[in-house]
Design an enzyme around this catalytic site. Structure first.
Site, short mmCIF file in Angstrom:
data_model
loop_
_atom_site.label_atom_id
_atom_site.label_comp_id
_atom_site.label_asym_id
_atom_site.label_seq_id
_atom_site.Cartn_x
_atom_site.Cartn_y
_atom_site.Cartn_z
N ASP A 63 0.80 -1.22 0.00
CA ASP A 63 0.00 0.00 0.00
C ASP A 63 0.83 1.27 0.00
O ASP A 63 1.99 1.30 0.43
CB ASP A 63 -0.98 0.01 1.17
CG ASP A 63 -0.33 -0.27 2.52
OD1 ASP A 63 0.72 -0.94 2.55
OD2 ASP A 63 -0.87 0.16 3.55
N GLU A 77 -0.53 -2.34 5.24
CA GLU A 77 0.44 -2.27 6.34
C GLU A 77 0.36 -0.91 7.01
O GLU A 77 0.49 -0.80 8.24
CB GLU A 77 1.86 -2.51 5.82
CG GLU A 77 2.93 -2.52 6.90
CD GLU A 77 3.41 -1.15 7.34
OE1 GLU A 77 3.79 -0.99 8.51
OE2 GLU A 77 3.38 -0.21 6.51
N GLU A 78 0.14 0.13 6.23
CA GLU A 78 0.14 1.49 6.77
C GLU A 78 -0.96 1.70 7.79
O GLU A 78 -0.82 2.52 8.71
CB GLU A 78 0.01 2.52 5.64
CG GLU A 78 1.19 2.55 4.67
CD GLU A 78 2.47 3.06 5.29
OE1 GLU A 78 2.42 3.51 6.46
OE2 GLU A 78 3.51 3.00 4.62
#
Length: 415
Positions: free
Chosen positions: A84, A142-143
Site C-alpha cells: 500500500d 500495512e500502513e
C-alpha cells in the site's frame, strides 16, 4: 568459507533483468494505491508470480496475494512484501512520479513488491539448487495496521503451507548498500489516541458566555509534551506526537468542540499503559480546569505490535547477507521507533527476521550536512513518509539478492 546459500544466491542473482525490474518499479510507483485498495498492484504482482510458476491466489484478506512454489521435501519459507501507498502528495519531481492526486509510494512499498517479484523469479528459475516450499505474500494495508491480521484471519496459514520462518525487509534512509539487522527488538509498538474536547460554543465577541474548547485543547497539547519527559524513565524509549488538532468553522465563532489526534511509540507494554493513563489524566484534568460541560471523549484506536526478531533466525539471515555483500555492509543500529504489522503474520509464534535496506541516493547522501555525524545526516535526507522520499534504483538488484539469500539460508541447499 562462503556458505552454500550465499554461493547459490550470488549465482542465481548474477544476471538479474535489472531494466525490466526498473520498468516494473516505475509503473508501481506511478500508480500508487491506498490501503485495501491495492487492486492494480496486487494484480501486477500476481501476474509475475504466475508467470514464474507459482500457484497464485488473489483476494486473501481483501487484496492480498499468496504465491506458493512447492519444490520437494524441505522447510517452508515465507517472504513478505507490503503493497500500500500513503495519502501524501508527491514532490520528488521524478519522471515516474505518481499520477494519482494526493497519493504516493512515500514508504517504499513499491520497491518491496519489486524486490519480491525479482526474488520469486530468481528462486523459481534456480529451483534445481534448492528444495522445500516458498510462500510469497503481497500484503495489503500495512500502513493502517490491518493487512497482516486480515490475511491471517482469512486462513493464510491454513489454506496455504504453514511456514517455519518468516522473512521481510524495508527500505530506509541511509547511504545505499547497508543492511540493518537487530537480533531482538527492532521496531516499536504504535498506538493511536483520539480526544474530543466538549466546550460551549458562542460568538467570538462574548467568550465569557462560552467554554472555549480551542484554548483547552491547546493546554492539553502543551501538557502532553511532559508525558515522556516527566513520566517515562530515561532508560525507556518512547515518543508522543500530536499529529492533528481540529476545531471551528469561522474566525468569529467559538466552536462547541475540538478534536486532537495523537500517536504513541513504545517498546514495552508497561510504558504503553503508563502513557495511555497519563493522556487520560491530562485530558480530563484540563477539561475540568476549564469547566467543560462534559468529560472529554478518549478513544484508544488502532495499534501496531512491537517487532522482535527471533535472535537465531536473524543472526542466520544477517550472516548470509554479510557473506553476499561483504564486510562492513551488515550493521546493528538497535531498535527504531517506527512500527510494523508484520509480526501479526507470525501467528502462533513463527520465528522471523525483519531487516532494513538503506536506499538514499549517493548524491543526496553526500550533499547532506553533518559530516561524520550519521544521525545528523539521517535527519537531513528525505525519510519514509516524506513527499520527497525517492529510493535509489541501484538498490533494486541488492534488494532481490537479500531475499534470495535469506530464503536459501533456510531452504535445503547443496553443500
Amino acid at each position: 568459507m562462503t556458505s552454500a546459500a550465499a554461493r547459490i544466491a550470488l549465482d542465481l542473482t548474477a544476471d538479474l533483468p535489472v531494466p525490466a525490474l526498473e520498468d516494473f518499479y516505475s509503473d508501481l510507483h506511478r500508480h500508487p494505491e491506498l490501503s485495501l485498495r491495492e487492486h492494480r498492484t496486487a494484480a501486477a504482482l500476481a501476474e509475475r508470480l504466475r508467470k514464474a510458476g507459482y500457484d497464485t491466489t488473489e483476494g486473501v484478506g481483501g487484496t492480498g496475494v499468496v504465491g506458493v512454489l512447492r519444490n520437494g521435501d524441505g522447510p517452508t519459507v515465507l517472504l513478505r512484501a507490503d503493497m500500500d501507498a500513503l495519502p501524501v502528495a508527491e514532490r520528488t519531481g521524478l519522471p515516474y512520479a505518481s499520477v494519482t492526486d494526493g497519493v504516493m509510494h512515500a514508504c517504499g512499498h513499491d520497491l518491496h513488491v519489486t524486490w519480491l517479484a525479482g526474488a520469486a523469479e530468481a528462486l523459481a528459475a534456480g529451483r534445481d539448487t534448492w528444495s522445500g516450499t516458498l510462500v510469497l505474500v503481497g500484503q495489503p494495508a500495512e500502513e493502517t495496521g490491518e493487512g497482516a491480521a486480515r490475511m491471517v484471519a482469512d486462513g493464510l496459514h491454513e489454506r496455504f503451507p504453514r511456514p517455519g520462518v518468516l522473512l521481510a525487509q524495508h527500505a530506509a534512509p541511509g547511504p545505499a548498500g547497508l543492511y540493518a539487522h537487530s537480533p531482538g527488538l527492532i521496531m516499536s509498538a504504535s498506538t493511536d489516541i483520539d480526544i474530543v474536547v466538549h466546550g460551549r460554543g458562542g460568538h467570538g465577541s462574548r467568550p465569557e458566555a462560552t467554554v472555549d474548547p480551542v484554548v483547552t485543547a491547546a493546554y492539553i497539547v502543551t501538557r502532553l509534551q511532559t508525558v515522556v519527559s516527566r513520566e517515562v524513565a530515561a532508560r525507556d524509549s518512547a515518543v508522543l506526537t500530536v499529529g492533528r488538532i481540529e476545531a471551528g468553522t469561522r474566525h468569529n465563532i467559538i466552536p462547541s468542540e475540538a478534536r486532537i489526534s495523537l500517536n504513541l511509540r513504545t517498546q514495552s507494554p508497561q510504558v504503553r499503559e503508563r502513557m495511555i493513563a497519563a493522556v487520560r489524566r491530562v485530558a480530563a484534568g484540563e477539561c475540568a480546569a476549564a469547566g467543560c460541560p462534559a468529560e472529554p471523549g478518549i478513544t484508544v484506536g488502532s495499534d501496531f505490535p512491537v517487532t522482535v526478531n527471533d535472535a537465531d533466525t536473524d543472526r542466520r539471515t544477517a550472516a548470509v547477507h554479510g557473506e553476499v555483500f561483504g564486510a562492513g555492509t551488515v550493521l546493528d543500529p538497535g531498535p527504531a521507533m517506527g512500527s510494523e504489522d508484520f509480526p501479526r503474520l507470525a501467528a502462533g509464534g513463527i520465528p522471523y527476521s525483519y531487516w532494513f535496506v538503506t536506499s538514499t541516493p549517493a548524491d543526496v547522501w553526500n550533499a547532506a550536512p553533518g559530516g561524520d555525524d550519521l544521525m545528523t545526516r539521517l535527519a537531513a535526507v528525505p525519510s519514509n513518509h516524506s513527499p520527497h522520499f525517492a529510493p535509489d534504483l541501484c538498490t533494486l538488484a541488492p534488494g532481490v539478492r537479500t531475499l534470495v539469500s535469506g530464503a536459501l539460508a533456510f531452504l535445503s541447499v547443496g553443500g
